[in-house]
Design an enzyme around this catalytic site. Structure first.
Site, mmCIF file in Angstrom:
data_model
loop_
_atom_site.group_PDB
_atom_site.id
_atom_site.type_symbol
_atom_site.label_atom_id
_atom_site.label_comp_id
_atom_site.label_asym_id
_atom_site.label_seq_id
_atom_site.Cartn_x
_atom_site.Cartn_y
_atom_site.Cartn_z
ATOM 1 N N SER A 83 3.239 18.177 3.290
ATOM 2 C CA SER A 83 2.374 17.052 3.675
ATOM 3 C C SER A 83 1.861 17.291 5.093
ATOM 4 O O SER A 83 2.427 18.095 5.845
ATOM 5 C CB SER A 83 3.227 15.778 3.641
ATOM 6 O OG SER A 83 2.661 14.763 4.433
ATOM 7 N N TYR B 38 10.280 10.487 5.862
ATOM 8 C CA TYR B 38 9.331 11.275 5.070
ATOM 9 C C TYR B 38 8.856 12.490 5.873
ATOM 10 O O TYR B 38 8.791 13.609 5.358
ATOM 11 C CB TYR B 38 8.159 10.366 4.687
ATOM 12 C CG TYR B 38 7.136 10.996 3.774
ATOM 13 C CD1 TYR B 38 7.424 11.214 2.424
ATOM 14 C CD2 TYR B 38 5.873 11.352 4.245
ATOM 15 C CE1 TYR B 38 6.477 11.779 1.574
ATOM 16 C CE2 TYR B 38 4.923 11.911 3.403
ATOM 17 C CZ TYR B 38 5.220 12.121 2.075
ATOM 18 O OH TYR B 38 4.282 12.684 1.234
HETATM 19 P P1 NAD Z 1 3.278 9.323 -7.117
HETATM 20 O O1 NAD Z 1 4.177 8.227 -6.670
HETATM 21 O O2 NAD Z 1 2.058 9.002 -7.877
HETATM 22 O O3 NAD Z 1 4.116 10.399 -7.950
HETATM 23 C C1 NAD Z 1 5.456 10.705 -7.700
HETATM 24 C C2 NAD Z 1 6.184 10.813 -9.035
HETATM 25 O O4 NAD Z 1 7.530 11.239 -8.779
HETATM 26 C C3 NAD Z 1 6.278 9.459 -9.764
HETATM 27 O O5 NAD Z 1 5.794 9.578 -11.097
HETATM 28 C C4 NAD Z 1 7.763 9.141 -9.749
HETATM 29 O O6 NAD Z 1 8.222 8.441 -10.904
HETATM 30 C C5 NAD Z 1 8.379 10.517 -9.658
HETATM 31 N N1 NAD Z 1 9.747 10.479 -9.121
HETATM 32 C C6 NAD Z 1 10.209 9.695 -8.106
HETATM 33 N N2 NAD Z 1 11.523 9.899 -7.928
HETATM 34 C C7 NAD Z 1 11.901 10.826 -8.841
HETATM 35 C C8 NAD Z 1 13.134 11.447 -9.162
HETATM 36 N N3 NAD Z 1 14.256 11.152 -8.496
HETATM 37 N N4 NAD Z 1 13.167 12.342 -10.169
HETATM 38 C C9 NAD Z 1 12.036 12.641 -10.865
HETATM 39 N N5 NAD Z 1 10.839 12.087 -10.616
HETATM 40 C C10 NAD Z 1 10.770 11.196 -9.611
HETATM 41 O O7 NAD Z 1 2.926 10.126 -5.770
HETATM 42 P P2 NAD Z 1 1.899 11.287 -5.464
HETATM 43 O O8 NAD Z 1 1.080 10.815 -4.335
HETATM 44 O O9 NAD Z 1 1.238 11.801 -6.692
HETATM 45 O O10 NAD Z 1 2.887 12.382 -4.848
HETATM 46 C C11 NAD Z 1 3.193 13.631 -5.420
HETATM 47 C C12 NAD Z 1 3.754 14.535 -4.313
HETATM 48 O O11 NAD Z 1 2.731 14.766 -3.338
HETATM 49 C C13 NAD Z 1 4.929 13.927 -3.550
HETATM 50 O O12 NAD Z 1 5.846 14.937 -3.207
HETATM 51 C C14 NAD Z 1 4.276 13.379 -2.298
HETATM 52 O O13 NAD Z 1 5.178 13.250 -1.232
HETATM 53 C C15 NAD Z 1 3.240 14.463 -2.052
HETATM 54 N N6 NAD Z 1 2.143 14.077 -1.173
HETATM 55 C C16 NAD Z 1 1.328 13.039 -1.467
HETATM 56 C C17 NAD Z 1 0.302 12.722 -0.592
HETATM 57 C C18 NAD Z 1 -0.633 11.579 -0.846
HETATM 58 O O14 NAD Z 1 -1.469 11.307 0.023
HETATM 59 N N7 NAD Z 1 -0.554 10.910 -1.973
HETATM 60 C C19 NAD Z 1 0.114 13.467 0.579
HETATM 61 C C20 NAD Z 1 0.963 14.519 0.837
HETATM 62 C C21 NAD Z 1 1.976 14.824 -0.038
#
Ligand code: NAD
Length: 278
Positions: free
Chosen positions: A161, A174
């Site tokens: 991130s 985070y």
């Molecule tokens: P999201 O919340 O849509 O997806 C995350 C998924 O992980 C969810 O479906 C959730 O049910 C699942 N999850 C949570 N805990 C879990 C566990 N213990 N075991 C299995 N599954 C689990 O979020 P997203 O934005 O699509 O994020 C995906 C990745 O990208 C994450 O690692 C997030 O930190 C990273 N990220 C997101 C952003 C952003 O701006 N959205 C930016 C940088 C990094």
């Protein structure tokens, strides 16, 4: 064009906003995809969509923080597909229990009981966010990388991130966890080089998804002050959409395109990292 025919990809967090798109895209390019998520309905509906489009997908309820759950998923994948070539460690996210209320500490804050300051950050909340983002990647890699040893063109893609490069205010757990992911990506790349597994990470900029919408959107859908600050510091002046990440994902998974690349963390951020704000 990337071709993942006969390859098997395991994607954790595959029911989520970003990783569901990753799964659909890898399937579109021929990979058989195993969709792991804590929320089975979420990964099932993604798997259904992939199958309707002619792909091969298997939805599995799995908690990346429990080794037994990961091992059960591994057995199911092995029985169904007989190999693992690609691991996308996508499960992760932030939680309000790992956040401070304000960006900076002000004298007098200790007396305001309604505030979460650095000093009364909840241990359990901090631990939860750190574990999910870091240990969830480490444990899934311990289970699935074993299947990838000494075969051609195996790779792991971790999700870091922008908060890993320079920590974002309010989200210390985070930020620390994502910094650990970037560091761990390099460690793994070295550790697994002789075993033939490439390990890289993508560092997305800002994408409005379920894990951050409370920080980025007001209840009426308008942008919060934090969103406005993000857009000010993003030279391309917009939030990302999942499709923005797809090219980098396919590139990193495709040994024909990135076969000599390991240990990198690639920002996909509309220029956020490059801009000092001045
Ligand atoms: P999201 O919340 O849509 O997806 C995350 C998924 O992980 C969810 O479906 C959730 O049910 C699942 N999850 C949570 N805990 C879990 C566990 N213990 N075991 C299995 N599954 C689990 O979020 P997203 O934005 O699509 O994020 C995906 C990745 O990208 C994450 O690692 C997030 O930190 C990273 N990220 C997101 C952003 C952003 O701006 N959205 C930016 C940088 C990094």
């Amino acid at each position: 064009m990337a071709d993942f025919k006969n390859k098997v990809a395991v994607i954790t967090g595959a029911g989520g906003v970003l990783c569901s798109v990753f799964a659909e895209e890898l399937a579109k390019h021929g990979a058989k995809v195993a969709l792991l998520d804590l929320k089975k309905e979420a990964s099932e509906s993604v798997a259904e969509k992939i199958k309707q489009n002619g792909g091969t997908a298997l939805a599995i309820e799995c908690d990346v923080l429990h080794v037994e759950s990961l091992k059960k998923a591994d057995e199911e994948i092995w029985n169904a597909f007989g190999r693992v070539d690609i691991l996308i460690n996508g499960a992760g996210g932030n939680h309000s229990r790992g956040c401070t209320t304000n960006e900076t500490f002000q004298m007098g804050d200790l007396e305001k009981e309604e505030l979460t300051t650095f000093f009364n950050l909840d241990y359990e909340g901090f631990h939860f966010v750190f574990q999910l983002n870091f240990m969830g990647t480490l444990l899934a890699t311990q289970v699935f990388a074993k299947r990838m040893l000494h075969q051609k063109d195996s790779c792991i893609v971790n999700i870091s991130s922008m908060s890993a490069m320079t920590p974002l205010t309010k989200v210390p757990a985070y930020s620390a966890a994502k910094a650990a992911i970037s560091n761990f990506t390099q460690w793994e790349a070295v550790h697994f080089a002789d075993a033939g597994i490439r390990v890289n990470a993508i560092a997305p900029g800002f994408f409005i998804t379920s894990q951050n919408e409370k920080l980025l959107l007001n209840t009426d859908g308008s942008y919060t002050e934090r969103s406005q600050k993000i857009l000010f510091k993003t030279p391309m002046k917009r939030f990302g959409v999942p499709a923005d990440l797809v090219g980098t994902l396919l590139f990193l998974c495709d040994a024909n395109a990135s076969g000599f690349i390991t240990g990198t963390v690639i920002p996909v951020d509309g220029g956020f990292m490059a801009f000092s704000g001045v």
